[in-house]
Enzyme design. Structure first.
Site, PDB file in Angstrom:
ATOM      1  N   GLY A 195     -11.598   4.281   6.219  1.00  0.00           N
ATOM      2  CA  GLY A 195     -12.446   3.668   7.245  1.00  0.00           C
ATOM      3  C   GLY A 195     -13.865   4.191   7.215  1.00  0.00           C
ATOM      4  N   VAL A 220      -5.289  -4.927   3.366  1.00  0.00           N
ATOM      5  CA  VAL A 220      -5.428  -3.815   4.304  1.00  0.00           C
ATOM      6  C   VAL A 220      -6.528  -2.872   3.817  1.00  0.00           C
ATOM      7  CG1 VAL A 220      -4.218  -1.941   5.473  1.00  0.00           C
ATOM      8  CG2 VAL A 220      -2.969  -4.014   4.795  1.00  0.00           C
ATOM      9  N   LEU A 221      -7.446  -2.556   4.688  1.00  0.00           N
ATOM     10  CA  LEU A 221      -8.626  -1.761   4.333  1.00  0.00           C
ATOM     11  C   LEU A 221      -8.241  -0.394   3.738  1.00  0.00           C
ATOM     12  CD1 LEU A 221     -11.777  -1.680   4.604  1.00  0.00           C
ATOM     13  CD2 LEU A 221     -11.419  -0.403   6.715  1.00  0.00           C
ATOM     14  N   ASP A 222      -8.815  -0.059   2.588  1.00  0.00           N
ATOM     15  CA  ASP A 222      -8.649   1.257   1.952  1.00  0.00           C
ATOM     16  C   ASP A 222      -7.189   1.579   1.653  1.00  0.00           C
ATOM     17  OD1 ASP A 222     -11.392   1.608   2.138  1.00  0.00           O
ATOM     18  OD2 ASP A 222     -11.263   2.617   4.064  1.00  0.00           O
ATOM     19  N   ASP A 223      -6.376   0.533   1.487  1.00  0.00           N
ATOM     20  CA  ASP A 223      -4.945   0.775   1.323  1.00  0.00           C
ATOM     21  C   ASP A 223      -4.420   0.309  -0.033  1.00  0.00           C
ATOM     22  OD1 ASP A 223      -2.473   1.659   2.578  1.00  0.00           O
ATOM     23  OD2 ASP A 223      -1.890  -0.460   2.433  1.00  0.00           O
TER      24      ASP A 223
END
Lengths: 278, 278, 278, 278
Positions: A195, A220-223
């Site tokens: 994040g 999904v962010l940064d996943d």
């Protein structure tokens, strides 16, 4: 110039796969240059990357599919054939931080990255001068105008996208159009500090190393699956500006390695993870 | 044998602190060996560690406090004086994983750690033989019997505690009794994978580096001020057992460094972080 | 913009030096930002770097020397005063390998290197386009025409010189004119593989890590005081081209750090070695 | 317990080798676990390591040779078959520095090293207590009495020897009897500082990293094929004692990795270098 072919395979693991592939290649006179494989015992998976010299290989690319298909079907393979002669087409998306862009363009210019870069897209004008120096078309498009961005990618027949500190979140539709074809760099050692503002949070937490991570973008962010990570030591003397400065070198390193490996077709994704064949 | 004195100071930053301390020491004939300091501009804090040769220093330890007190008061210092001649007393708490214990005991035995180890406490018998080899008293106490544990620490006049993969959570009361005096090693790169089974979670996430962290224990699990961290590279070939094996070497490294720095009075805690003077 | 003053001192070690310096600075109202020192017990040497805020300091630069001279004489100090407001003037000399030059110019352009770069000198034309992009004067001078080179350095009032993979050996006279003011990068982990073709020799020897070294140039080739070194892991899969490619990133890293530390007046040379104050 | 077979091969590179080996293994029902190979294009060499599950393999060890011989002859292979069920027998030779010995014994005891250690030989008594703790026979033999040393190795049917900081030079005859079967650790980053007192010379040269190297012993001192190397950062604050202390951890790391890889039959030597299959 290198002219090699690369076969990437994954399938349920069972006996005879290596023999079947190597016998097939031998029958068509392949001179194998690299042969790497990985078994995941827990998932019962076999993954492999074979690279051979295009010179002297008896099978034209157009005839490879029908010839190989019986083996692929027998073992239930997902597979693809790549050739080093076809340089993948990369679009770089960037915002106001230009260090990753400058690094990629210099490496490309000096021959380290065997790809075409038909377009650079940014939501700011800052990168234009750099793009022009390297003679790469530059388009300034609002971060909200995804339809224009995607039209540019289509128009330039882009194979994969690199977010070189792009700082904007792509829509799920955009991401879905380029599965395992969008590479992002996040300025932390994921999953720590995913994040916003990772350097600030690292500074507050008092960590003794900071990191950077390149990964494929998923919904999904940064996943997404991690391709490469690295860290550098910091001390109490380092202020946030020092973290940012040291971090920039990390970001360049992990992103450029990911881009090179993607271009060299060294990366297989499975179970949300990557295998990077060396 | 080294005979030096160490003054650790923190106070609001203002002009004249360095001059006041160094003038004080000079007047009492100190031969300064190391002099390190750190300013935190945001918090307006001054932190310092000065070490001088005990040989020739004109002020007996008993007279240091009254002599230094006026300076301390003028600048609003929190301070303490340590002497290398007084070896701190360390209790090691351990469970069934013995690699960190074995590493610390070997280092202690070979002279790397200038402390006494009056007692090893474990909730299992596994460590007894190792303790006996190094001729250190060993007590097997249930993890639930904190009163017995604390009685042992008191009885052995313990200055600080090392949790060498102890695997049990101490009560807030226990922790409160030894503020910044309990060192734990966590087998991840904190804040990533705090809590249980970090290697398993690192394996599932597909990280490319695994880490270990030594930190002071606070009430909140895995949240105390970080003393040291390190990482090692892994690849898709590494299974969970490989992560555990590579991780053991990391755990030994970050824990033993933290213990040495604590013994050498190199660590100051502020704002939930540590300054480690080198 | 930062406006600080830096005092660099070395002298025979004895009691009272720290007190004398800090008292002097306090009397002139200095707000000390960093204060680092080092004692070499074997050589009986004291070395120190003190940095304070120029804002509020009571002594104009022109009056510093006479005011400080008595202290300097008392302790037999070699010393110099630097101010961050005076940006040192750097000349880069380069040959056909441009990666270090490109890296330095980008860092300079983005504000990482607080120096002026009045001129780039090369024995080839390759670097001209890069120099022009960054709007730095470029001179193509034969490697044998040292008088022209030195005239250019004089004309541009150059303070220090960086050999960014320059590949030519400077004459002793040239070197003598810029003592501890010429920084070179050598593409090996010195003292291993000094001299020609270090990557080839590393490859033949079968080392598992390759390195790079930045150092001050002295009369003896690759023998000057080392400023910074770093290494990267290689394997049997890496051919000489891979060593060169991985090595380029090392060279950029160790050279740019050396340049930054030189600009920040963090480096003191003694006994053929460097102290790098952090 | 793992029960696998490992085939190590090197031969002139030509088409069909992979196919021949994998077909042979498939016909005898091998379940391949790892398959790694390396081509040296300059030397025209093919090197390979294949590991398969002993469970279900149709060919008893005694019948492997005659069955595989036609393939080996066709391709001019040097080859050997190893099985993980046969634990190699290791003799450790040590002098007065015990850190590498203690590290190896602890790793062996905790199951990290799948070998037998039938004997420890030293020219001093210092190691005896440690050997007894781990219940390993210990022999104190003068460094000059090689005939007694070699008799002990023969008597204990030793497969390979580890010089764990043994500090004595073996005769060429001794070395010749155990080709690529004697592993030494040298406390420098070879080829830098080969020979005596490397830490002292590193200190004098002012390097910024110190290293350690594990290698096979050959007739020429510190010149054998390198198996593993690692480095650690030092600064001007580190005195020779600090280099020695930091170096000890390096020595343990590079030596224990070399021993593990040797035991796992991961190392092939060619052209004075090693391939370490991962």
């Amino acid at each position: 110039m290198k002219n090699s072919a690369i076969l990437l395979v994954d399938c349920p693991d069972r006996k005879g796969i290596v023999a079947a592939i190597s016998d097939f290649l031998y029958r068509h006179n392949a001179n194998i240059l690299h042969n790497d494989q990985h078994q995941d015992a827990d998932l019962g998976l076999f993954l492999s990357r074979v690279e051979w010299d295009g010179q002297g290989f008896a099978l034209p690319a157009s005839e490879f599919r029908p010839a190989f298909q019986p083996i692929a079907e027998k073992f239930g393979m997902r597979w693809r054939l790549e050739t080093s002669a076809v340089r993948p087409r990369l679009a770089i998306m960037v915002s106001k931080y230009l260090h990753c862009l400058a690094d990629l363009l210099y490496r490309h210019d000096s021959g380290e990255l065997a790809c075409e870069i038909p377009v650079i897209i940014s939501n700011h004008e800052d990168a234009r001068r750099l793009a022009e120096f390297y003679r790469i078309p530059f388009a300034c498009v609002s971060g909200k105008d995804e339809s224009r961005q995607r039209a540019l990618l289509a128009e330039h027949r882009v194979d994969f996208v690199v977010l070189a500190r792009y700082m904007q979140i792509l829509s799920p539709e955009f991401v879905a159009q380029y599965p395992q074809r969008i590479i992002n760099v996040h300025h932390s050692f994921l999953p720590a500090f995913s994040g916003a503002k990772p350097y600030h949070r690292a500074f507050e937490r008092g960590v003794k190393l900071i990191g950077a991570t390149s990964h494929y973008v998923t919904e999904v962010l940064d996943d997404g699956p991690i391709i490469e990570q690295d860290v550098v030591r910091i001390s109490h003397r380092d202020q946030i500006e020092d973290l940012q400065e040291k971090g920039r070198d990390l970001e360049k390193a992990v992103l450029s390695r990911a881009v090179r490996w993607h271009i060299d077709h060294r990366i297989l994704v499975y179970a949300k993870k990557t295998v990077v064949f060396d």
